[in-house]
Design an enzyme around this catalytic site. Structure first.
Site, PDB file in Angstrom:
ATOM      1  N   GLN A  41      67.581  22.403  42.734  1.00  0.00           N
ATOM      2  CA  GLN A  41      67.347  23.654  42.495  1.00  0.00           C
ATOM      3  C   GLN A  41      68.732  24.338  41.970  1.00  0.00           C
ATOM      4  O   GLN A  41      69.259  24.801  42.958  1.00  0.00           O
ATOM      5  CB  GLN A  41      66.714  24.106  43.965  1.00  0.00           C
ATOM      6  CG  GLN A  41      65.994  25.493  43.729  1.00  0.00           C
ATOM      7  CD  GLN A  41      65.530  26.284  45.018  1.00  0.00           C
ATOM      8  OE1 GLN A  41      65.302  25.549  45.873  1.00  0.00           O
ATOM      9  NE2 GLN A  41      65.239  27.548  44.663  1.00  0.00           N
ATOM     10  N   PHE A  42      68.584  24.421  40.696  1.00  0.00           N
ATOM     11  CA  PHE A  42      69.918  25.063  40.150  1.00  0.00           C
ATOM     12  C   PHE A  42      69.807  26.588  40.512  1.00  0.00           C
ATOM     13  O   PHE A  42      71.128  27.124  40.505  1.00  0.00           O
ATOM     14  CB  PHE A  42      69.846  25.005  38.591  1.00  0.00           C
ATOM     15  CG  PHE A  42      69.158  25.778  37.897  1.00  0.00           C
ATOM     16  CD1 PHE A  42      69.490  26.855  37.449  1.00  0.00           C
ATOM     17  CD2 PHE A  42      67.714  25.470  37.592  1.00  0.00           C
ATOM     18  CE1 PHE A  42      68.632  27.870  36.702  1.00  0.00           C
ATOM     19  CE2 PHE A  42      66.788  26.196  37.027  1.00  0.00           C
ATOM     20  CZ  PHE A  42      67.391  27.573  36.305  1.00  0.00           C
ATOM     21  N   THR A  43      68.762  27.148  40.917  1.00  0.00           N
ATOM     22  CA  THR A  43      68.849  28.626  41.132  1.00  0.00           C
ATOM     23  C   THR A  43      69.670  29.024  42.412  1.00  0.00           C
ATOM     24  O   THR A  43      69.962  30.205  42.595  1.00  0.00           O
ATOM     25  CB  THR A  43      67.247  29.081  41.234  1.00  0.00           C
ATOM     26  OG1 THR A  43      66.712  28.501  42.374  1.00  0.00           O
ATOM     27  CG2 THR A  43      66.537  28.847  39.857  1.00  0.00           C
TER      28      THR A  43
END
Length: 158
Positions: free
Chosen positions: A78-80
């Site tokens: 989850q790069f966010t």
């Protein structure tokens, strides 16, 4: 490296209606590789996750780890988590590792976990995933790599 960890009684990841990873009691781990993260940090990060005492003992105190319980791990990229929300209304993601590097670090992290723990499920890097979970407690924790915990960069907002 950054991880948002949720203690769960169950969790699953679905892609296009198909379940690609699921666990019962354990930890749902949203993993983010950040710009500048290195392979040298992966082993310590994996060990810290596995030894994190966030499950209750007989007295109800958080004294047990996922290893102590032989619980599952569901690791989702989850790069966010690296979002910069300090100004404006649209988050910026320049703090996240580039996609190729993020994938490589995510896969290396999962490989290390699989070498140390019997139950490791995953999502699929870069896919549009639907994650379902039953948060136990609720217990939700941040885990950061040591260099970042030392205050060398921003801290995430809860």
């Amino acid at each position: 490296m950054l991880a948002l960890i949720q203690r769960v009684t169950e969790a699953a990841v679905r892609i296009d209606g198909d379940t690609v990873g699921a666990i019962g009691t354990g930890l749902l781990v949203f993993f983010c590789a950040e710009r500048g993260d290195a392979d040298a940090e992966l082993d310590r990060f994996a060990q810290r996750l596995l030894r994190l005492r966030c499950f209750g003992d007989e007295a109800g105190r958080m004294n047990r780890s996922v290893q102590d319980l032989a619980g599952g791990l569901l690791v989702v990229s989850q790069f966010t988590l690296a979002a910069d929300t300090a100004s404006g209304n649209r988050p910026g993601f320049t703090g996240a590792a580039a996609p190729d590097e993020g994938r490589r670090l995510y896969e290396a992290f999962v490989a290390r976990l699989r070498g140390l723990h019997p139950v490791v499920e995953t999502g699929r890097f870069g896919a549009d995933m639907k994650v379902s979970l039953v948060n136990d407690g609720p217990v939700t924790l941040w885990l950061r790599s040591p260099a970042r915990e030392a205050g060398t960069d921003r801290n995430p907002s809860p």
